[in-house]
Design an enzyme around this catalytic site. Sequence first.
Site, PDB file in Angstrom:
ATOM      1  N   TRP A 103       0.828  -1.214   0.000  1.00 43.21           N
ATOM      2  CA  TRP A 103       0.000   0.000   0.000  1.00 43.21           C
ATOM      3  C   TRP A 103       0.855   1.254   0.000  1.00 43.21           C
ATOM      4  O   TRP A 103       0.460   2.285  -0.556  1.00 43.21           O
ATOM      5  CB  TRP A 103      -0.985   0.002   1.165  1.00 43.21           C
ATOM      6  CG  TRP A 103      -1.934  -1.148   1.092  1.00 43.21           C
ATOM      7  CD1 TRP A 103      -2.076  -2.156   1.997  1.00 43.21           C
ATOM      8  CD2 TRP A 103      -2.866  -1.438   0.038  1.00 43.21           C
ATOM      9  NE1 TRP A 103      -3.026  -3.043   1.573  1.00 43.21           N
ATOM     10  CE2 TRP A 103      -3.522  -2.638   0.375  1.00 43.21           C
ATOM     11  CE3 TRP A 103      -3.189  -0.811  -1.181  1.00 43.21           C
ATOM     12  CZ2 TRP A 103      -4.499  -3.227  -0.432  1.00 43.21           C
ATOM     13  CZ3 TRP A 103      -4.167  -1.389  -1.991  1.00 43.21           C
ATOM     14  CH2 TRP A 103      -4.809  -2.571  -1.618  1.00 43.21           C
ATOM     15  N   ASP A 172      -2.061   6.625   5.995  1.00 40.58           N
ATOM     16  CA  ASP A 172      -3.079   5.684   5.577  1.00 40.58           C
ATOM     17  C   ASP A 172      -3.364   4.784   6.781  1.00 40.58           C
ATOM     18  O   ASP A 172      -2.528   3.977   7.179  1.00 40.58           O
ATOM     19  CB  ASP A 172      -2.537   4.864   4.395  1.00 40.58           C
ATOM     20  CG  ASP A 172      -3.498   3.789   3.919  1.00 40.58           C
ATOM     21  OD1 ASP A 172      -4.554   3.599   4.548  1.00 40.58           O
ATOM     22  OD2 ASP A 172      -3.188   3.136   2.895  1.00 40.58           O
ATOM     23  N   LYS A 196     -12.426  -2.054   6.544  1.00 44.24           N
ATOM     24  CA  LYS A 196     -11.709  -2.951   7.451  1.00 44.24           C
ATOM     25  C   LYS A 196     -12.163  -2.752   8.901  1.00 44.24           C
ATOM     26  O   LYS A 196     -12.573  -3.681   9.549  1.00 44.24           O
ATOM     27  CB  LYS A 196     -10.211  -2.751   7.316  1.00 44.24           C
ATOM     28  CG  LYS A 196      -9.668  -3.510   6.096  1.00 44.24           C
ATOM     29  CD  LYS A 196      -8.735  -2.727   5.250  1.00 44.24           C
ATOM     30  CE  LYS A 196      -8.482  -3.471   3.945  1.00 44.24           C
ATOM     31  NZ  LYS A 196      -7.790  -2.648   2.967  1.00 44.24           N
TER      32      LYS A 196
HETATM   33  C1  LIG Z   1      -7.183  -2.214   1.895  1.00 42.71           C
HETATM   34  C2  LIG Z   1      -6.207  -1.133   1.964  1.00 42.71           C
HETATM   35  C3  LIG Z   1      -6.133  -0.123   0.975  1.00 42.71           C
HETATM   36  C4  LIG Z   1      -6.985  -0.144  -0.269  1.00 42.71           C
HETATM   37  O1  LIG Z   1      -8.258   0.269  -0.026  1.00 42.71           O
HETATM   38  P1  LIG Z   1      -9.309   0.505  -1.219  1.00 42.71           P
HETATM   39  O2  LIG Z   1     -10.468   1.119  -0.516  1.00 42.71           O
HETATM   40  O3  LIG Z   1      -9.594  -0.843  -1.802  1.00 42.71           O
HETATM   41  O4  LIG Z   1      -8.681   1.407  -2.221  1.00 42.71           O
HETATM   42  C5  LIG Z   1      -5.221   0.887   1.157  1.00 42.71           C
HETATM   43  N1  LIG Z   1      -4.419   0.935   2.233  1.00 42.71           N
HETATM   44  C6  LIG Z   1      -4.455  -0.017   3.197  1.00 42.71           C
HETATM   45  C7  LIG Z   1      -3.533   0.076   4.370  1.00 42.71           C
HETATM   46  C8  LIG Z   1      -5.345  -1.072   3.088  1.00 42.71           C
HETATM   47  O5  LIG Z   1      -5.383  -2.026   4.036  1.00 42.71           O
END
Ligand SMILES: *Cc1c(COP(=O)(O)O)cnc(C)c1O
Length: 362
Positions: A103, A172, A196
């Site tokens: 990511w 993030d 998540k």
């Molecule tokens: C799942 C995830 C993403 C991607 O998320 P999307 O909503 O599918 O774009 C980005 N960063 C992290 C840390 C993730 O776990």
Amino acid sequence: MTDRIFNFSPGPAVLPLEVLERAAIDIVNFQNTGIGIAEMSHRSKDFMKVAEDAEKLLRELYEIPDNYKVLFLQGGASSQFFMIPMNLLAPGKKASYLNTGVWSKKSIKEAKLFGEIEIPFSSEEQKFKRVPVNGEYTFSQESEYVYFVTNNTIYGTQFKEFPKTEKMLVSDMSSDILSRKVDVGKFGLIFAGAQKNLGPAGVTIVIIREDLLDRAPDNIPTMLKYKTHAEKDSMFNTPPCFSIYIVGEVLKWIKKSGGIEAIDRANQEKAGLLYAAIDASSGYYRGHAELASRSLMNISFNLATPELETKFIAEATKAGLNGLKGHRSIGGCRASIYNAFPKEGVVKLVQFMKEFMAGNPA
Ligand SMILES: *Cc1c(COP(=O)(O)O)cnc(C)c1O
């Protein structure tokens, strides 16, 4: 509801049962309005209140300072990979990115479209099995912000301490938002896809310091400017109403559960049980992450061979333990145990791991 199984999915992931049960009612008839929550105008009084309450509760639980805006956006966490540099990085400016997994790599790729990117730390050659500690990296003076992924969902690593720097942090937090207390005031921007730890897919939470809204160059599309959404309380266009509603219900559930500190304690306990099982297995189960980098959210581990891992996952699935397959980029197994994942499921997995080990000597 005895037919529900334990869902270790990395995302979209398990939601609190009481939230789902509430939503099952509200989707047909929201609070006796006679219409369902997914059928309602986003400008209606009822929905505006849902969105306002969700924001208010998020501010309260995460202790978000008043000079921050909370935005409910679309496009997934991945759209933030480009929106951040597009809005925050003027041409010719520099930013620092810590490379701790897929990511971060993806966000580095996008950021390079907008400015000069330095990478003061990368654990790529160590298969991303760890995150750095303070002192392992430095930032150049002219760097505008420091970007990092607090929890690396695939590898099961997590920053225990955040970079200590005068520079503004940008993070993030898709896979560990609201799992522990965070000093939001240290950050310029925090974002998280909801699927998540917070709700269903479809909404991305952005927490942004107000003064940054004016940084964006004029010549970027209206929808991609944070300021557009901030000025209209995320109602510039139709927001992801249903997802926002669920996020609001999940936040209520967090509050009822005792707030973030209680959630954090529960997370530590759950992850502690799993890591103890791994560590007591004399190497039968091998954790991917280095000890000091271990995530409380995603526990990635291997068995002796891919064949044994396949068998483990298949038999676990039969036993009602679902979603334990590791990410395709590193294989193996992964147990994702986000905020809403119940402790009973972890206890059951630990028991299963012991039995599997006894029945399948390496
Ligand atoms: C799942 C995830 C993403 C991607 O998320 P999307 O909503 O599918 O774009 C980005 N960063 C992290 C840390 C993730 O776990």
